[in-house]
Structure formats: structure tokens, C-alpha cells
Scaffold this active site. Structure first.
Site, PDB file in Angstrom:
ATOM      1  N   THR A  75       0.866  -1.178   0.000  1.00 42.08           N
ATOM      2  CA  THR A  75       0.000   0.000   0.000  1.00 42.08           C
ATOM      3  C   THR A  75       0.905   1.232   0.000  1.00 42.08           C
ATOM      4  O   THR A  75       0.883   2.050   0.910  1.00 42.08           O
ATOM      5  CB  THR A  75      -0.950  -0.064   1.200  1.00 42.08           C
ATOM      6  OG1 THR A  75      -1.626  -1.320   1.159  1.00 42.08           O
ATOM      7  CG2 THR A  75      -2.005   1.035   1.165  1.00 42.08           C
ATOM      8  N   HIS A  76       1.750   1.298  -1.001  1.00 44.32           N
ATOM      9  CA  HIS A  76       2.734   2.368  -1.109  1.00 44.32           C
ATOM     10  C   HIS A  76       2.577   3.054  -2.451  1.00 44.32           C
ATOM     11  O   HIS A  76       3.467   3.023  -3.285  1.00 44.32           O
ATOM     12  CB  HIS A  76       4.161   1.810  -0.975  1.00 44.32           C
ATOM     13  CG  HIS A  76       4.410   1.014   0.276  1.00 44.32           C
ATOM     14  ND1 HIS A  76       5.527   0.238   0.443  1.00 44.32           N
ATOM     15  CD2 HIS A  76       3.696   0.882   1.413  1.00 44.32           C
ATOM     16  CE1 HIS A  76       5.490  -0.347   1.645  1.00 44.32           C
ATOM     17  NE2 HIS A  76       4.384   0.027   2.246  1.00 44.32           N
ATOM     18  N   ASN A  77       1.408   3.623  -2.686  1.00 44.51           N
ATOM     19  CA  ASN A  77       1.165   4.395  -3.905  1.00 44.51           C
ATOM     20  C   ASN A  77       1.726   5.789  -3.684  1.00 44.51           C
ATOM     21  O   ASN A  77       1.419   6.422  -2.664  1.00 44.51           O
ATOM     22  CB  ASN A  77      -0.337   4.483  -4.191  1.00 44.51           C
ATOM     23  CG  ASN A  77      -1.031   3.138  -4.101  1.00 44.51           C
ATOM     24  OD1 ASN A  77      -1.399   2.698  -3.004  1.00 44.51           O
ATOM     25  ND2 ASN A  77      -1.196   2.462  -5.222  1.00 44.51           N
TER      26      ASN A  77
END
Lengths: 593, 247
Positions: free
Chosen positions: A519-521
Site C-alpha cells: 500500500t505504497h502508492n
């Protein structure tokens, strides 16, 4: 315009996660009246995350009970502009949060700082290798230096009671820590986590190969601890329910227990739940924002005027909010003009799986989100990139984090994915396996970007955000290099009977929105010093509307080889510092365009 | 749905045709919902239940440890499809659903999970002409293999391989999820791999190179037993209304 206008507030904050709560905490102390608009509900570690009920893999890890509902908020996705983007109908590759604490509730707690050279990446690489090494990539400097951010990284590590081993305190190196890290002003507030037998084998093997292993810095706290705000944290139990779960033990630092709980009754902070912000409103002259329009908990559209507007929702949704509000100029991938949606990047993930014989017990159900043994020898520019054909890198880490039975079924290469042979392999390997992750950086290229979808809409009738993304060639080469290094370490470990590898960015494989990666956008509203290539200036202040401040990983010009929470919180406290000590006394653009 | 429904009869029907490795009564005997015997499925038809039991046991067959259907996976699926999740909670279902979706784009079928299973199973059984449960072991394996490889025409809006992924996923979930959801009867799956469950405190064990000997305990563990309380009467409830009643 909304039917009803509410009384004006000093600061309106969109989103009650890490950055939003930090803004409210710090600005309310300056006497600023803060209104936080949160899309989700109130929740609390003590009431909602207690075991054993929280330890429900189906409900939280599979059905994603703490995350955003796609019918309410999703995006559309395609690999390139020749495809038609289709909605992400359910969550997969990444997991934005909702409710008090945001995605900060269900993180792993892997708490990093960027390398000094990550922050001035274009300048650094140009000086060391010549500018052509960055050809074809929109790599940029952050516009803020490691030295400027260091006090803020340090403060956030203390907010979280971070457990780790320093490798560089004020220039003094310690081989037990990460010798590659930038100089830190103080030791970690708590000692590092314990490590499992496979992690010790990884450590010894990596060291014997000349690498520099160290314990991953962890926001899973290792001792009773009081943070600078007065919050109490407890030692981690290594329960193994970390990522995708809230922590009922008060052991994983999160925005609720570390910040929200320290709000005092007299603090001028109001949180409004089930408040879905539709757009930021602009003044008639277009120089500033006047506030935000949102749907309140009764579904009524209301306008909240404010002197200062802070965008603190998830990286992707900040960009969405700008696009639907007409803030800034949307990026055009054909011409390269415009900035909102530009430089979207992700994380490039590969891994080696290590299968031990019965001499080594991993017991993978014991673990913590940030229980890792890591090397940083191949991250950032810690290694010579001459003739490698790529820039960037990542950490390589033996992590024992989330060994729960549905999502963790390691089988050696060649095992079928179902049937008798598969069943036997799951049974034989579950207790004797560890994964070595390659957590790679992600470089921005012209064709990877965010804009608005022409077809699909959300529950509120607004167009979905549209993501166009595939792994750049640079990152494919980087990932192949990293996974080769990880595999080499794995094969040198003792008592290993098989090694598997997976590379999400393998040549020929498109980025897929289905399997969970991180979850590293990042990016889409990046910071910088040039308004033609950044949405906000080096203080996180919008070039086009000086009273709009932007927070989160959407600011990253390119993604790091590290997890984003530490870096983005360092940036948040940097922006808060600029608000407190400069902007609020004299509201104006803090940099000349 | 037949008024005279019997879960036992459905599963015994499978056993009679050769499923569950010659232990025809075992599936019913081990069923987590024996107390639901004589009540209808919450969502499934008998034919769907037989399909899912047969398919589940191809994916997770009996060996030294029980098969999918033997640990209650069919009950798990029934309850899941009847739950808000089965009705599409958390699934964005707005159209259009154009042709040409890529694998990278994920689920693109215009159905809730409940609708998908109903539609796909009926199309499979129609296309094949013989119910999966009525095939011999080799025939079942062949059908599931073809399904997994996308070698079956399930109509324009359901890809065979895409449906297989859903099937595989829900069978696996039912086998390994906490027993409160109806599968993993008596912690059979957790015993098999050595997962001790939801009551988790490993501070003094985590760095030890030794097996962890404690037996599994689920969310609704019944103290003094090797069992979990199972689900109450209403579909979709996540746990028994009153745990002490069963403990």
C-alpha cells in the site's frame, strides 16, 4: 455551491489518519481551530481491535474489514493508454484505509527514513554518473534536504516508540545498525525486536558474504514506552496479526493511540465522521481556497469555510480531490505538461522464498509487522550503479510478519497449486519457511500517471480516479538484480532444501492490480522547487493556491526503496513546522513561483 | 429449495459415488453443522452443494487429514454466499463490463459472488452434461483441470479460469479460516499445518528454534476441548450469539 454554509474554522483537515491527526494536534496547540472531516467511522484500539476477535483472518485479511469499500471509493486501472481502464472492483494490490486512524491502523510498522541521496536524487545521480543515467525518467529532487528533515524523522520515531539499532548517530558509525543511513541525531527510543531462527541465519549468512545486516526499524514497540505526547505504548507480543489488523495490545504505534488519544478536551479540535469531502472550493480570484464542500453524516451537502485547507487523505485520494476540484493543472502524458497526476509511482516487489529442512523452525505465526533482518547494501545509491543499466534499488529483508494460514501457504518450486501434492507440501513447509523480500524503488516515467476516468463514477456521482501504470524498464532491471542477490543469500544459508523466487516486475509480466504488493502508492501531487514539475513547493504548499497544504506519499517525486510512512511523516512535521512558525503569522506563498 | 432437505443425504450422495476415498459417511459425520441437519441450506441448492463438495475435494482431497468437504467447506461456502459478502458487499458492480479486460485488471464479472457461483455452476453442469459429483475421480480431476486452465466455455461474461480462481479461493478460505465460519471443523486444517490460532502471545517463544506444542485455539474456543463453538442459526452472523452456552 452547497445548500448550507457552516461557521468558518481556521483549518479544515481532510482525513483523520497519521498526517491529519498530527496536523490537528500541532496546529490546535497554536490556538488554531481545527475541523477534521473523516469519511469513515470512529474506532479505537481498546474497543475495536482486541484479541481474539481481531485475530480473524477471513474478516480482516481476506474481506479487508478495516479498509476502504470499493463501492464507496475505488479507481479504474489500465497498464497503458492504449487500454480501456476498468474499475478496481475489489481491493488487491494495495489497501487504503477508512475510519479514524486511516491506513495507519492496519500497517506493519516498518518505519524508515530516506537516504540523504534519495531526497536530491536527480542532483546526486547527475553528479556521480552524469545526467544521461536518468534518461527517460522524470526523476526529481524533493527540494528539501535530509538535514532539514532529520529533526522531524527523529520526532516521529519518538512518537512511535520505534525499536531499532542506530547505524549512524551524529556521524559515528555502528556496525550493528544500518551503516548506510544518514546521520541521526539520537538513538532509537527502544531496543530492536527479537528475531526468529531463520532471521538469525539470514543475518549470519549475509554478514559472511560481506553485507551489513541490521534489525529492521519497527513501530512494533519492544518495551513499555511513553511518547512525547504522553501516550503509553506496550511491548509487542509477536502475535502475528499485524498488517491488515488493528493492534489491541497498544504495541503497534498507530494514529489513534499515539496522537488521537492525547487530544485534550480543551483542544480546539472537532472530528466529524461519515463526512465525505466532494471538492475544495476556490476563491473568485483563484489565488486561494475558501474551504471544502462535503456530504455530512445525513447525506446533506454542506460547505465548511476555512482559512487553511489541509489535504490529508490517502495519497491517491488527495490527487483525486485535486482533480475533481480543479486545483492545479492536470498532467497530460502526451505533452508532459501539467502536474496533477504526474509522477505516479509504486513499489517494485520481488522475493526469494527459503524452505528449510526440519532442523530450522520458523513458526511463521509468531511474528510482527516489522520483525525483519535487513540489508541495505543494494538500496538507493548505496552501491555503484555504473553499467548496471538502472538507478535505484531496495532493501532486502528476511521478514517474519504475517504467517496466517489462508494467506501464507508457501510451497517449493514445482508444486501444483491444488490437489494432493499441494496439500502435502503446505503441511510440510508451513513451519519451516521464511520469505526474503526485495522492497524496490519505483521511478517515474511519462506514461505512468493519474487522471479522471471518462466512464466510471463513484457512489457520489464523481468520476473515478484513473490509474495508468506499468513497471518501467529501469525498475524491471533493478528488481531482477535485487532478487538475484536475495536468491544468492538464500542459497548460501544452512539447512535449506529449496529456494523459490517471485518477481512482480519480471520481464514480460504486466503490473497487476490483483495480488497484494504494497500500500505504497506515491506521487501525483509531488513536491519540488519548479512549478512546471511539481504541484506543491518544498513546504508542501500548493503553488496555485497558497492556503492549501498537501500531505502524504503523493508528495514523493519518485518512490523510495523504503516504506513510506516514516518519510511522509517527516515531511508532514516539516510542513507543520512551516505552518506554525511562518505561514500562519503571514499567509502567503512561501516560495516564489 | 426442498422442504425435506437433508445435508447428510446430500453429502452421503457424494460418498456413494466414490468421493472421500471410500469413507462415505465421514463427510456427514464430520460436518461442523450437524446441528443444522434437517434445515435447508442458507443459499445453495442441493445440486450446488454437491458440486461444491466434489470440486472442493478435488482441490483439497483427503489424505492423513480430512478433505475440504469433510471439514465443512460446503457449509462455509453456503454461509458466505448468504452473507453480505456474498451479496456483493465490498464489490464495485457498476457497469459497463466491456470485452477485452486484461488479467491485470482483476475481477470484471457482472455478478455478486452468490450470483456468480449459481450461474457458473449451472453453466458448467449444463455444458458437461453430467454433474461433477456423478463423475468418477479421474473425471472430476479432468473437469477441474480444464476449468482452471480456462478450457471451458461458460458464456461471454464468465471466464472459466476467473471462476476457478473464485472457487479455489473460497474453498481454501473455508478449509483454513477460523471454525466460527463453518469450515476447519475441530481445527483440522490448523492441526495439519501447526497453526495455533487466534490466542496469540509469543514473546518468550519467537526467537526459539523449537516446535510450538500448544494445540490450536480459535476465536470462539471452548476451553478444555479441542473444539470451537460453531456458528449460530442465522446466516452471516460472524460468531455465536452466546459462547458460554456451548462451552
Amino acid at each position: 455551491m452547497a445548500a448550507r454554509t457552516l461557521p468558518k474554522t481556521d483549518v479544515v483537515i481532510v482525513g483523520a489518519g497519521w498526517t491529519g491527526l498530527a496536523v490537528a494536534k500541532e496546529l490546535s496547540a497554536e490556538g488554531q481551530r481545527c475541523v477534521i472531516l473523516e469519511r469513515g467511522d470512529y474506532r479505537h484500539d481498546a474497543e475495536n481491535f482486541g484479541g481474539p476477535e481481531e485475530h480473524d483472518e477471513l474478516k480482516y485479511a481476506r474481506h479487508k474489514g478495516h479498509m476502504i469499500d470499493t463501492p464507496t471509493k475505488t479507481l479504474s486501472f489500465r497498464n497503458n493508454t492504449s487500454e480501456t481502464a476498468l474499475p478496481m472492483r475489489r481491493l488487491g494490490s494495495f489497501l487504503p484505509g477508512k475510519g479514524l486512524g486511516g491506513a495507519g491502523i492496519h500497517w506493519n510498522g516498518q518505519l524508515w527514513r530516506p537516504l540523504p541521496s534519495d531526497l536530491n536524487m536527480r542532483t546526486h545521480y547527475t553528479e556521480r554518473y552524469g545526467a544521461e543515467i536518468l534518461d527517460g525518467m522524470q526523476v526529481q529532487d524533493y527540494g528539501v534536504s535530509y538535514e532539514e528533515l532529520e529533526p522531524h524523522f527523529d520526532f516521529f520515531e519518538r512518537v512511535c516508540g520505534t525499536a531499532g539499532q542506530a547505524g549512524n548517530v551524529n556521524g559515528e558509525q555502528n556496525d550493528a545498525g544500518n551503516i548506510f543511513e544518514g546521520p541521526r541525531s539520537s538513538e532509537y527510543p527502544n531496543p530492536p525486536m527479537k528475531h526468529s531462527p531463520p532471521q538469525k541465519i539470514f543475518r549470519d549468512t549475509a554478514a559472511s558474504m560481506g553485507y551489513h545486516p541490521f534489525p529492521m526499524p519497527s513501530a512494533n514497540v519492544t518495551a513499555p514506552y511513553e511518547n512525547p505526547y504522553g501516550a503509553q505504548l506496550h511491548p509487542c507480543t509477536y502475535c502475528g496479526f499485524c498488517e491488515r489488523f488493528g493492534c489491541g495490545y497498544f504495541a503497534k504505534a498507530d494514529p489513534i493511540i499515539c496522537i488521537y488519544d492525547t487530544f485534550a478536551e480543551e483542544d480546539p479540535i472537532e472530528i466529524r465522521y461519515r463526512s465525505h469531502v466532494l471538492r475544495v472550493e476556490k476563491s473568485e480570484d483563484g489565488q486561494t481556497a475558501t474551504g471544502v464542500t462535503y456530504l455530512d453524516q445525513n447525506g446533506e451537502e454542506v460547505f465548511q469555510p476555512a482559512d487553511t485547507v489541509c489535504l490529508n487523505s490517502y495519497a491517491l485520494w488527495n490527487v483525486h480531490l485535486m482533480l475533481v476540484s480543479g486545483l492545479g493543472t492536470p498532467y497530460d502524458p502526451e505533452t508532459g505538461e501539467g502536474t496533477v497526476g504526474r509522477n505516479y509511482a509504486y513499489q517494485t516487489i520481488a522475493a526469494a522464498g527459503v524452505f528449510f529442512n526440519d532442523e530450522v523452525w520458523s513458526n511463521p505465526f509468531m511474528g510482527a509487522g516489522a520483525m525483519g533482518m535487513t540489508i541495505d547494501d543494494f538500496n538507493g545509491d548505496n552501491f555503484d550503479h555504473t553499467d548496471l543499466g538502472f538507478v535505484g534499488g531496495g532493501y532486502i529483508s528476511a521478514n517474519q510478519t504475517n504467517g496466517r494460514p489462508i494467506n501464507y501457504q508457501p510451497t517449493p518450486p514445482g508444486t501444483p497449486s491444488w490437489g494432493a501434492e499441494w496439500k502435502q507440501a503446505v503441511r510440510e513447509n508451513y513451519l519451516h519457511h521464511i520469505g526474503i523480500v526485495c522492497h524496490g524503488s519505483s521511478m517515474p516515467v511519462q506514461g505512468n500517471y493519474l487522471d479522471l476516468d471518462p466512464t466510471y463514477t463513484d457512489d457520489y456521482g464523481q468520476p473515478l480516479l484513473r490509474m495508468t501504470f506499468n513497471f518501467p524498464e529501469n525498475d524491471r532491471r533493478m528488481s531482477e538484480y535485487l532478487v538475484g542477490k536475495a536468491e544468492e543469500i538464500a542459497r548460501n544459508m544452512d539447512n535449506v532444501r529449496a529456494v523459490s523466487t517471485v518477481n512482480r516486475a519480471a520481464e514480460g509480466d504486466n503490473y497487476s492490480i490483483v495480488p497484494y504488493q504494497t500500500t505504497h502508492n506515491t506521487g501525483g501531487a509531488v513536491m519540488g522547487t519548479d512549478p512546471s514539475t511539481s504541484v506543491v513547493n518544498r513546504y508542501g504548499q500548493m503553488w496555485d493556491h497558497h492556503n492549501v497544504f498537501v500531505f502524504g506519499a503523493c508528495l514523493f517525486p519518485q518512490n523510495l526503496g523504503y516504506n513510506p510512512t516514516g518519510p511522509l511523516m517527516g515531511l508532514a512535521y516539516w510542513t507543520i513546522d512551516a505552518l506554525k512558525n511562518d505561514y500562519l503569522q503571514n499567509p502567503r506563498p512561501l516560495m516564489d513561483a | 429449495m426442498p422442504a425435506s432437505f437433508s445435508r447428510r443425504a446430500v453429502l452421503l450422495g457424494l460418498g456413494a459415488s466414490g468421493l472421500a476415498a471410500g469413507a462415505p459417511g465421514r463427510a456427514a459425520a464430520q460436518n461442523a453443522y450437524a446441528n443444522l441437519e434437517g434445515t435447508p441450506w442458507f443459499y445453495l441448492t442441493d445440486a450446488e452443494a454437491r458440486f461444491l463438495a466434489a470440486a472442493g475435494d478435488v482441490l483439497i482431497p483427503e489424505d492423513d487429514y480430512p478433505s475440504a468437504s469433510q471439514v465443512g467447506v460446503v457449509d462455509f461456502i453456503d454461509l458466505q454466499l448468504a452473507s453480505p459478502w456474498g451479496k456483493g458487499d465490498g464489490l464495485y458492480l457498476k457497469g459497463p463490463f466491456p470485452d477485452g479486460a486484461t488479467n491485470s485488471q482483476g475481477y470484471q464479472m457482472p455478478y455478486t459472488p452468490a450470483e456468480l457461483f449459481r450461474t457458473a455452476i449451472s453453466r458448467i453442469e449444463e455444458a458437461e452434461g453430467t454433474a461433477l459429483a456423478d463423475l468418477d475421480a479421474a473425471g472430476r480431476e479432468d473437469l477441474i483441470t480444464r476449468l482452471s486452465e480456462g478450457e471451458m466455455d461458460l458464456g461471454e461474461d464468465i471466464g472459466a479460469a476467473a471462476f476457478f480462481q473464485e472457487l479455489h479461493s473460497i474453498v481454501n478460505e473455508g478449509f483454513f479460516a477460523d471454525p466460527i465460519y463453518g469450515g476447519n471443523k475441530d481445527y483440522a486444517a490448523w492441526d495439519m499445518i501447526g497453526f495455533p490460532g487466534a490466542h496469540a502471545y509469543y514473546l518468550s517463544f519467537v526467537d526459539q528454534n523449537v516446535p510450538y506444542e500448544k494445540p490450536p485455539m480459535g476465536i470462539a474456543h471452548i476451553p478444555g476441548t479441542r473444539r470451537s463453538a460453531s456458528l449460530g442459526a442465522s446466516a452471516g452472523a460472524a460468531r455465536p450469539a452466546n459462547r458460554t452456552e456451548e462451552g
